[in-house]
Design a protein around this motif. Structure first.
Motif, PDB file in Angstrom:
ATOM      1  N   ARG A 204      -2.125  -5.815 -15.149  1.00 22.06           N
ATOM      2  CA  ARG A 204      -2.407  -4.653 -14.307  1.00 22.06           C
ATOM      3  C   ARG A 204      -1.104  -3.907 -14.041  1.00 22.06           C
ATOM      4  O   ARG A 204      -0.243  -4.404 -13.308  1.00 22.06           O
ATOM      5  CB  ARG A 204      -3.030  -5.088 -12.984  1.00 22.06           C
ATOM      6  CG  ARG A 204      -4.287  -5.946 -13.116  1.00 22.06           C
ATOM      7  CD  ARG A 204      -5.444  -5.157 -13.669  1.00 22.06           C
ATOM      8  NE  ARG A 204      -6.679  -5.944 -13.682  1.00 22.06           N
ATOM      9  CZ  ARG A 204      -7.626  -5.847 -12.769  1.00 22.06           C
ATOM     10  NH1 ARG A 204      -7.491  -4.997 -11.756  1.00 22.06           N
ATOM     11  NH2 ARG A 204      -8.717  -6.585 -12.852  1.00 22.06           N
ATOM     12  N   LEU A 205      -0.943  -2.723 -14.637  1.00 19.52           N
ATOM     13  CA  LEU A 205       0.249  -1.903 -14.421  1.00 19.52           C
ATOM     14  C   LEU A 205       0.097  -1.049 -13.155  1.00 19.52           C
ATOM     15  O   LEU A 205      -0.993  -0.919 -12.613  1.00 19.52           O
ATOM     16  CB  LEU A 205       0.495  -1.001 -15.630  1.00 19.52           C
ATOM     17  CG  LEU A 205       0.680  -1.709 -16.982  1.00 19.52           C
ATOM     18  CD1 LEU A 205       0.870  -0.683 -18.091  1.00 19.52           C
ATOM     19  CD2 LEU A 205       1.849  -2.689 -16.942  1.00 19.52           C
ATOM     20  N   ARG A 206       1.221  -0.473 -12.694  1.00 23.49           N
ATOM     21  CA  ARG A 206       1.258   0.368 -11.493  1.00 23.49           C
ATOM     22  C   ARG A 206       0.632  -0.342 -10.299  1.00 23.49           C
ATOM     23  O   ARG A 206      -0.028   0.270  -9.459  1.00 23.49           O
ATOM     24  CB  ARG A 206       0.547   1.709 -11.753  1.00 23.49           C
ATOM     25  CG  ARG A 206       1.207   2.546 -12.829  1.00 23.49           C
ATOM     26  CD  ARG A 206       0.534   3.900 -12.993  1.00 23.49           C
ATOM     27  NE  ARG A 206      -0.846   3.731 -13.429  1.00 23.49           N
ATOM     28  CZ  ARG A 206      -1.209   3.556 -14.708  1.00 23.49           C
ATOM     29  NH1 ARG A 206      -0.293   3.529 -15.661  1.00 23.49           N
ATOM     30  NH2 ARG A 206      -2.470   3.405 -15.027  1.00 23.49           N
ATOM     31  N   THR A 207       0.859  -1.644 -10.221  1.00 19.50           N
ATOM     32  CA  THR A 207       0.272  -2.473  -9.172  1.00 19.50           C
ATOM     33  C   THR A 207       1.415  -3.100  -8.366  1.00 19.50           C
ATOM     34  O   THR A 207       2.019  -4.083  -8.790  1.00 19.50           O
ATOM     35  CB  THR A 207      -0.631  -3.561  -9.785  1.00 19.50           C
ATOM     36  OG1 THR A 207      -1.637  -2.930 -10.583  1.00 19.50           O
ATOM     37  CG2 THR A 207      -1.281  -4.407  -8.723  1.00 19.50           C
ATOM     38  N   VAL A 208       1.708  -2.496  -7.220  1.00 21.59           N
ATOM     39  CA  VAL A 208       2.858  -2.885  -6.404  1.00 21.59           C
ATOM     40  C   VAL A 208       2.414  -3.901  -5.354  1.00 21.59           C
ATOM     41  O   VAL A 208       1.556  -3.601  -4.515  1.00 21.59           O
ATOM     42  CB  VAL A 208       3.482  -1.656  -5.720  1.00 21.59           C
ATOM     43  CG1 VAL A 208       4.697  -2.064  -4.888  1.00 21.59           C
ATOM     44  CG2 VAL A 208       3.871  -0.607  -6.757  1.00 21.59           C
ATOM     45  N   VAL A 209       2.999  -5.080  -5.382  1.00 16.44           N
ATOM     46  CA  VAL A 209       2.650  -6.120  -4.421  1.00 16.44           C
ATOM     47  C   VAL A 209       3.306  -5.815  -3.082  1.00 16.44           C
ATOM     48  O   VAL A 209       4.506  -5.558  -3.005  1.00 16.44           O
ATOM     49  CB  VAL A 209       3.098  -7.498  -4.934  1.00 16.44           C
ATOM     50  CG1 VAL A 209       2.843  -8.571  -3.873  1.00 16.44           C
ATOM     51  CG2 VAL A 209       2.372  -7.845  -6.226  1.00 16.44           C
ATOM     52  N   THR A 210       2.512  -5.840  -2.014  1.00 13.06           N
ATOM     53  CA  THR A 210       3.033  -5.583  -0.665  1.00 13.06           C
ATOM     54  C   THR A 210       2.990  -6.818   0.229  1.00 13.06           C
ATOM     55  O   THR A 210       3.770  -6.916   1.180  1.00 13.06           O
ATOM     56  CB  THR A 210       2.234  -4.454   0.003  1.00 13.06           C
ATOM     57  OG1 THR A 210       0.842  -4.819   0.064  1.00 13.06           O
ATOM     58  CG2 THR A 210       2.396  -3.151  -0.776  1.00 13.06           C
ATOM     59  N   GLU A 211       2.112  -7.762  -0.073  1.00 13.54           N
ATOM     60  CA  GLU A 211       1.975  -8.928   0.807  1.00 13.54           C
ATOM     61  C   GLU A 211       1.391 -10.093   0.030  1.00 13.54           C
ATOM     62  O   GLU A 211       0.520  -9.907  -0.830  1.00 13.54           O
ATOM     63  CB  GLU A 211       1.069  -8.580   1.991  1.00 13.54           C
ATOM     64  CG  GLU A 211       0.874  -9.702   2.991  1.00 13.54           C
ATOM     65  CD  GLU A 211      -0.029  -9.270   4.130  1.00 13.54           C
ATOM     66  OE1 GLU A 211       0.490  -8.707   5.120  1.00 13.54           O
ATOM     67  OE2 GLU A 211      -1.267  -9.474   4.030  1.00 13.54           O
ATOM     68  N   THR A 223      -2.058  -5.442  -2.952  1.00 14.11           N
ATOM     69  CA  THR A 223      -1.270  -4.521  -3.769  1.00 14.11           C
ATOM     70  C   THR A 223      -1.665  -3.076  -3.469  1.00 14.11           C
ATOM     71  O   THR A 223      -2.744  -2.815  -2.924  1.00 14.11           O
ATOM     72  CB  THR A 223      -1.483  -4.768  -5.277  1.00 14.11           C
ATOM     73  OG1 THR A 223      -2.802  -4.349  -5.647  1.00 14.11           O
ATOM     74  CG2 THR A 223      -1.285  -6.233  -5.624  1.00 14.11           C
ATOM     75  N   GLU A 224      -0.771  -2.166  -3.855  1.00 16.82           N
ATOM     76  CA  GLU A 224      -1.079  -0.743  -3.828  1.00 16.82           C
ATOM     77  C   GLU A 224      -0.843  -0.168  -5.216  1.00 16.82           C
ATOM     78  O   GLU A 224       0.093  -0.592  -5.906  1.00 16.82           O
ATOM     79  CB  GLU A 224      -0.186   0.007  -2.830  1.00 16.82           C
ATOM     80  CG  GLU A 224      -0.537  -0.217  -1.385  1.00 16.82           C
ATOM     81  CD  GLU A 224       0.310   0.653  -0.465  1.00 16.82           C
ATOM     82  OE1 GLU A 224       1.192   1.375  -0.983  1.00 16.82           O
ATOM     83  OE2 GLU A 224       0.095   0.598   0.750  1.00 16.82           O
ATOM     84  N   ASP A 225      -1.657   0.789  -5.612  1.00 16.33           N
ATOM     85  CA  ASP A 225      -1.412   1.513  -6.853  1.00 16.33           C
ATOM     86  C   ASP A 225      -0.173   2.375  -6.663  1.00 16.33           C
ATOM     87  O   ASP A 225      -0.021   3.051  -5.646  1.00 16.33           O
ATOM     88  CB  ASP A 225      -2.616   2.389  -7.206  1.00 16.33           C
ATOM     89  CG  ASP A 225      -2.456   3.050  -8.565  1.00 16.33           C
ATOM     90  OD1 ASP A 225      -1.653   3.997  -8.664  1.00 16.33           O
ATOM     91  OD2 ASP A 225      -3.127   2.624  -9.514  1.00 16.33           O
ATOM     92  N   ALA A 226       0.718   2.351  -7.630  1.00 17.70           N
ATOM     93  CA  ALA A 226       1.997   3.042  -7.494  1.00 17.70           C
ATOM     94  C   ALA A 226       1.824   4.552  -7.357  1.00 17.70           C
ATOM     95  O   ALA A 226       2.729   5.229  -6.868  1.00 17.70           O
ATOM     96  CB  ALA A 226       2.885   2.740  -8.700  1.00 17.70           C
ATOM     97  N   HIS A 227       0.680   5.111  -7.777  1.00 19.39           N
ATOM     98  CA  HIS A 227       0.471   6.560  -7.721  1.00 19.39           C
ATOM     99  C   HIS A 227      -0.703   6.953  -6.824  1.00 19.39           C
ATOM    100  O   HIS A 227      -0.587   7.868  -6.018  1.00 19.39           O
ATOM    101  CB  HIS A 227       0.251   7.113  -9.130  1.00 19.39           C
ATOM    102  CG  HIS A 227       1.394   6.852 -10.062  1.00 19.39           C
ATOM    103  ND1 HIS A 227       2.673   7.270  -9.803  1.00 19.39           N
ATOM    104  CD2 HIS A 227       1.455   6.192 -11.248  1.00 19.39           C
ATOM    105  CE1 HIS A 227       3.481   6.907 -10.792  1.00 19.39           C
ATOM    106  NE2 HIS A 227       2.763   6.246 -11.676  1.00 19.39           N
ATOM    107  N   ALA A 228      -1.801   6.238  -6.961  1.00 16.78           N
ATOM    108  CA  ALA A 228      -3.030   6.669  -6.291  1.00 16.78           C
ATOM    109  C   ALA A 228      -3.216   6.063  -4.904  1.00 16.78           C
ATOM    110  O   ALA A 228      -4.174   6.412  -4.211  1.00 16.78           O
ATOM    111  CB  ALA A 228      -4.237   6.322  -7.171  1.00 16.78           C
ATOM    112  N   ARG A 229      -2.345   5.151  -4.489  1.00 21.55           N
ATOM    113  CA  ARG A 229      -2.453   4.512  -3.173  1.00 21.55           C
ATOM    114  C   ARG A 229      -3.779   3.783  -2.988  1.00 21.55           C
ATOM    115  O   ARG A 229      -4.355   3.765  -1.893  1.00 21.55           O
ATOM    116  CB  ARG A 229      -2.271   5.534  -2.045  1.00 21.55           C
ATOM    117  CG  ARG A 229      -0.931   6.229  -2.063  1.00 21.55           C
ATOM    118  CD  ARG A 229       0.194   5.231  -1.885  1.00 21.55           C
ATOM    119  NE  ARG A 229       1.496   5.868  -1.883  1.00 21.55           N
ATOM    120  CZ  ARG A 229       2.657   5.232  -1.945  1.00 21.55           C
ATOM    121  NH1 ARG A 229       2.640   3.910  -2.018  1.00 21.55           N
ATOM    122  NH2 ARG A 229       3.787   5.877  -1.940  1.00 21.55           N
ATOM    123  N   ILE A 230      -4.260   3.187  -4.064  1.00 12.94           N
ATOM    124  CA  ILE A 230      -5.462   2.363  -3.975  1.00 12.94           C
ATOM    125  C   ILE A 230      -5.048   0.946  -3.612  1.00 12.94           C
ATOM    126  O   ILE A 230      -4.197   0.349  -4.275  1.00 12.94           O
ATOM    127  CB  ILE A 230      -6.234   2.367  -5.304  1.00 12.94           C
ATOM    128  CG1 ILE A 230      -6.683   3.788  -5.646  1.00 12.94           C
ATOM    129  CG2 ILE A 230      -7.423   1.423  -5.242  1.00 12.94           C
ATOM    130  CD1 ILE A 230      -7.289   3.919  -7.033  1.00 12.94           C
TER     131      ILE A 230
END
Length: 434
Positions: A204-211, A223-230
């Motif tokens: 899963r790309l553009r998947t930023v781990v926050t917690e 996670t949050e999407d790096a562009h769409a804030r999903i």
């Protein structure tokens, strides 16, 4: 927008070489794996750029296979990636002359072997060990400059024992031999990704781990999407953390991992400035009687250049590591290129106007400012060997740690070190499930 939770047997944080190696091994073993990657590409600190006007692919991150590494060379062979061994002369710009570097390197190694004797007493810094070792002050300065460039380290912070371990490991892999993947180093992460069985693994790309929330046998990653804030949530029974130490520091862990945070503090991310510069022609050939591979410099902002030899292309790589790279931290890419071109002209004794007339383009990547890297590669702080071992240790048979910073046998800061730790972490996961 919040999406429903997605589950797998194992979650892997990071689609660099380490994370992909772990995922490939785990999917082959029949486990369902999700690899979560913040970038819009795989590879991590392997970053190959292909642009119109450039005669060859450019590696802005990892570039060399350092030594005879069967695991990497076999992977390249199986993926039909052409590999060449670097050859050519090593020269040093010193005192207004361009001299052979081989004799200097032998003297550096001799002094280092004397210095290592101090590691038996205590794990002091490299700088402290050099200060306490008899020898020519000028040669000591060369040793410091060499370590700063090669290890991207501050010698007053770097562990002498870790440096000694690195040099012993290099001797086992014929580390003076250097290889390059002709089509770009990103062939390696793509080869690993192709080994992840599609029905059992996803990246899963553009998947930023926050917690990361965890308990024994259960992990939940937000996670949050790096562009769409999903916002998405992924769950599994095991987690492989294959992230640079600077990124691990910034993760939110529930419950917290104080031992891991202390372990990370025993390591440091080294800084590197690396630029690829394309020219109209290989004009530097006029300064050398033989084919140039590496040119090192002293005193300037850029500490070395190298060519693609035995591949012929009008491209030079400019390099500075450690304190020299830190000194350029606030410079733009254009300003860094200006420093590199000035250093090149000084080293070759060529007027700057001649150098500028040859320039076609330049490229670079600021790894220290990259939020998903926070530096180029890691090194151990003095007294930090045990902390590094702690970072590599699994937690509650649930959390497993990989990445070049967790490599304990002298291959830290290398692609093969990342590969080895990904495979090691996968083996630990499989053992925990038995």
């Amino acid at each position: 927008m919040v999406q429903a939770e997605t589950s797998a047997d194992v979650l892997v944080l990071g689609a660099g070489v380490s994370g992909l190696a772990a995922a490939a091994s785990l999917s082959k073993a029949g486990l369902r794996v999700h690899v979560l990657e913040a970038r819009d590409r795989i590879g991590g600190r392997v970053n190959t750029v292909r642009k119109p006007g450039w005669p060859v692919p450019i590696d802005l991150g990892a570039e060399f296979i350092q030594g005879r590494i069967p695991a990497l060379l076999d992977l390249a062979r199986s993926a039909q990636l052409p590999v060449v061994e670097l050859s050519g002369a090593r020269r040093r710009a010193a005192g207004g002359r361009l001299v052979h570097d081989d004799d200097v390197l032998r003297r550096v190694e001799t002094l280092l072997r004397t210095t290592y004797a101090r590691a038996a007493e205590r794990d002091c810094s490299v700088a402290d060990a050099l200060d306490g070792t008899p020898g020519d002050p000028g040669l000591k300065d060369l040793v410091r400059t060499w370590i700063e460039g090669y290890d991207a380290a501050h010698t007053e912070r770097m562990s002498l024992r870790a440096l000694q371990r690195e040099r012993v490991a290099e001797a086992h892999i014929d580390g003076t031999r250097i290889f390059r993947i002709v089509g770009g180093y990103d062939g390696i992460p793509h080869a690993l990704a192709s080994q992840i069985a599609p029905e059992r693994g996803t990246v899963r790309l553009r998947t930023v781990v926050t917690e990361v929330r965890w308990e024994a046998g259960l992990v939940s990653v937000t996670t949050e999407d790096a562009h769409a804030r999903i916002v998405r949530t992924f769950s599994g029974t095991r987690l492989v953390v294959a992230l640079p130490i600077g990124v691990i520091r910034e993760l939110r862990w529930l419950p917290s991992l104080p031992d891991k945070q202390a372990a990370v503090n025993g390591l440091e991310m080294g800084n590197v400035v690396k630029l690829a510069i394309a020219f109209k022609e290989r004009f530097w050939e006029r300064s050398f009687p033989d084919e140039l591979a590496f040119l090192t410099t002293t005193g300037g902002p850029i500490r070395g250049f190298w060519t693609g030899y035995p591949l012929f292309a009008p491209v030079l790589i400019a390099w500075a590591g450690g304190p020299a790279a830190d000194a350029m931290a606030d410079l733009t890419l254009e300003q860094r290129a200006d420093r590199a071109l000035a250093s090149l002209g000084d080293a070759l004794h060529v007027p700057r106007s001649v150098v500028d007339e040859q320039v076609v383009a330049w490229e670079g990547h600021d790894w220290a400012a990259d939020p998903f890297a926070r530096g180029a590669y890691s090194y151990v702080r003095a007294g930090g060997m045990e902390r590094q071992a702690e970072l590599a240790r699994p937690v509650a048979n649930t959390l497993f740690f990989a990445g070049e910073a967790t490599e304990l046998h002298g291959y830290q800061a290398t692609v093969h070190g990342a590969l080895f730790t990904g495979q090691r972490a996968a083996d630990e996961v499989l053992l925990s499930l038995r």
